[in-house]
Design a protein around this motif. Sequence first.
Motif, PDB file in Angstrom:
ATOM      1  N   UNK A  42      15.423  -1.462   6.848  1.00 16.03           N
ATOM      2  CA  UNK A  42      14.223  -1.682   6.047  1.00 16.03           C
ATOM      3  C   UNK A  42      13.372  -0.403   6.010  1.00 16.03           C
ATOM      4  N   UNK A 102      13.142  -1.665  15.158  1.00 20.79           N
ATOM      5  CA  UNK A 102      11.851  -2.240  14.773  1.00 20.79           C
ATOM      6  C   UNK A 102      10.812  -1.129  14.660  1.00 20.79           C
ATOM      7  N   UNK A 103      10.857  -0.197  15.627  1.00 22.83           N
ATOM      8  CA  UNK A 103       9.906   0.913  15.600  1.00 22.83           C
ATOM      9  C   UNK A 103      10.120   1.781  14.360  1.00 22.83           C
ATOM     10  N   UNK A 104      11.382   1.958  13.961  1.00 23.87           N
ATOM     11  CA  UNK A 104      11.692   2.731  12.746  1.00 23.87           C
ATOM     12  C   UNK A 104      11.002   2.105  11.537  1.00 23.87           C
ATOM     13  N   UNK A 106       8.300   0.265  11.472  1.00 23.23           N
ATOM     14  CA  UNK A 106       6.862   0.534  11.552  1.00 23.23           C
ATOM     15  C   UNK A 106       6.551   1.969  11.145  1.00 23.23           C
ATOM     16  N   UNK A 107       7.352   2.874  11.713  1.00 22.20           N
ATOM     17  CA  UNK A 107       7.076   4.297  11.564  1.00 22.20           C
ATOM     18  C   UNK A 107       7.190   4.703  10.100  1.00 22.20           C
ATOM     19  N   UNK A 110       4.259   3.408   8.178  1.00 20.10           N
ATOM     20  CA  UNK A 110       3.062   4.148   8.582  1.00 20.10           C
ATOM     21  C   UNK A 110       3.034   5.521   7.952  1.00 20.10           C
ATOM     22  N   UNK A 111       4.146   6.265   8.068  1.00 17.56           N
ATOM     23  CA  UNK A 111       4.195   7.620   7.517  1.00 17.56           C
ATOM     24  C   UNK A 111       4.037   7.584   6.001  1.00 17.56           C
ATOM     25  N   UNK A 113       2.651   5.331   4.002  1.00 24.41           N
ATOM     26  CA  UNK A 113       1.311   4.978   3.527  1.00 24.41           C
ATOM     27  C   UNK A 113       0.286   6.049   3.898  1.00 24.41           C
ATOM     28  N   UNK A 114       0.446   6.640   5.094  1.00 22.69           N
ATOM     29  CA  UNK A 114      -0.453   7.714   5.528  1.00 22.69           C
ATOM     30  C   UNK A 114      -0.403   8.870   4.528  1.00 22.69           C
ATOM     31  N   UNK A 115       0.818   9.290   4.197  1.00 22.62           N
ATOM     32  CA  UNK A 115       0.957  10.427   3.285  1.00 22.62           C
ATOM     33  C   UNK A 115       0.532  10.058   1.862  1.00 22.62           C
ATOM     34  N   UNK A 117      -1.909   7.993   1.091  1.00 17.06           N
ATOM     35  CA  UNK A 117      -3.374   8.119   1.123  1.00 17.06           C
ATOM     36  C   UNK A 117      -3.777   9.580   1.074  1.00 17.06           C
ATOM     37  N   UNK A 118      -3.041  10.373   1.858  1.00 16.48           N
ATOM     38  CA  UNK A 118      -3.346  11.788   1.994  1.00 16.48           C
ATOM     39  C   UNK A 118      -3.197  12.521   0.654  1.00 16.48           C
ATOM     40  N   UNK A 230       2.461  -0.373  -0.208  1.00 17.82           N
ATOM     41  CA  UNK A 230       2.899  -1.147   0.954  1.00 17.82           C
ATOM     42  C   UNK A 230       3.813  -2.306   0.552  1.00 17.82           C
TER      43      UNK A 230
END
Lengths: 319, 348
Positions: A42, A102-104, A106-107, A110-111, A113-115, A117-118, A230
């Motif tokens: 995912x 699972x962490x992948x 999330x990461x 996160x990356x 959406x962060x970028x 926004x940036x 998202x």
Amino acid sequence: MSFFEILQSIIPQAVFFAAPLIFTALGGVFSERSGIINIGLEGLMVMGAFVGIVFNLAFVDVFGNWTPWVSILAAMVVSAIFALVHAVASITFRADQVVSGVAINFLALGIGLFLTKQWYDKGQTDMVERPFYTTDIPVLSKIPIIGDLFFSGMYLTSYLAIILAFAAWFILFKTPFGLRLRSVGEHPMAADTNGINVYGMRYVAVMISGALGGLGGSVFALTIALNFSHATIVGQGFMSLAAVIFGKWHPLGALGAALFFGFAQSLSIVGSGIPLLSDVPQIFLLIAPYVLTILALAGFIGRAEAPKALGESYVKGNR
Amino acid sequence: MFSNRTVNILIPIISVLLGLLSGAIIMLAFGYNPVAGYAALWNGAFGDLYFFGETLRQVTPYILSGLAVAFALRTGLLNIGVEGQVFVGWLASVWVGVAFELPSIIHLPLAIIAAALAGAFWGFIPGILKAKLGVHEVIVTIMMNYIALYVTNEIVRNVITDGEDKTERIAETASLASPWLAEMTFYSRLHYGLLIALFVAFIMWFLLNKTTTGFELRSVGFNQNASQYAGMNVSKNIILAMVISGAFAGLAGAMEGLGTFGYLSVKSGFTNIGFDGIAVALLGANTALGVVLAAFLFGTLKIGALNMPTASGVPTELVEIVIALIIFFVASSYMIRWIILRFKKEGK
């Protein structure tokens, strides 16, 4: 509505929805055949969708008509590198593969959406100007019946997905590389004894799954979503994972399962116009892939054995 | 210098520090001031009583979803399905809250129990498939998440309401809302659920550590074959573990349904309460106390992050990245353990 018309409205739709799932599921097959669970499909799709869209937006003036093709290539490369995070954690640092996956997920979100926004100063990117367009295949689309069903109004990426499934089957089952990759997933110690580099093979497999997951995500973004937010990738990666299992860890099985899921999705969209199906509530079609996967796992639809060493980290020298 | 126990406590602390450090590096790389960024986060979580109340409110479901994952992990099962169990729990609690007219003393407990039962049922399915057919619980629970998402949406839209996007508000008699707590925290949405969450944490500790059932559950988690040989019913314990884990997760849903929101709306995606629960459980080393502390940390990060864009310009998503990295560091604890042992050797 005649039977033929029904087919004509369903089949191209089904393939259209299935293509991203096929790419990603093939990636899952490579990773899981080498013994590494990849719940992170995912996230790899999210990363692919993000890179595909951003690259497309940024370089549309440079590459012109070739932009979508170069974009999916860029998404493959970036996602393959991104998958390294999962590889390092689960292969070298012996992390729990499920947790790392699972962490992948999330990461990546996160990356992405962060970028977003940036770079765009809002929660979603603009729409791409140059996505993939449908085409009629010259000559073949002129064939009566078959031409209309399979060769008109299709995306070239859909054919690529189907061809790639056969290529993956050939690579996994007909080449020495494929044999090594599978042996590492079945019995890593035996493979190691025979001089196969277990860690190396697993790294390669996870990176292939990253590249294919990125391909799937970017194809989804550039044919269906057309922007990144998202809500671009919501569950397609897990559906691909379902296709891997439903397809019994076989590339052609995964292809079939992904096509079936695409078919179910297109039914839920075209279905209202079809006499018999319009009575079936959409909810059943929505949950069908997931219910079927559970039934397949429970052995009600033919039992499949997962690769033996799936989920176990290999520690050299342990018995 | 370092006993095994100390190392086990050090790993989560080091993971959190590494995660925050990575966040700081990312902020620096994008031209933000990390000190200002984290100061904004701190003020957003603890700046005044309102923020503090909201932080505690966010901590409440995290404690329960964390306990759900931790309980399953203690018995050797990985419950990725907490997300779906939260959904059905949320739905059940709101349904009872909307459908009945009862005095508060019956209505509220009934709504809470309904949520726990719904979650328990959603955990029972993967549990029985694992116990009887050996089906891996991870994949089943992931699929159950999606089934829960679509089915609850369908029920909200076409069963409870007539094509609406959200249910009516629950009756006051089923509400966890507390005028007293809200007033004390400048009208935040803090509710009595926090007490329930802490009580459940105590129950989990008591159940696992002080009862025979808990001993059996842990024993099956350690070694199924040995437990079988010792005369324990392994499949019964697997099912029981998933049912209890699901019930905890269902309660987390009730916190949202009866406490924070008072209704359930059609969702386009997951709430992430369940997925964050995985992180909470891992960081809390699967103990009741650890989970409460970890839930507090994640609640702080999530609520504090909301203040970051206005106060320091940093996008809130930075916190998602930090949380993801913390999970990686905990999951890769082998690396941290190895480094600690390295220091230990050189120290001698």
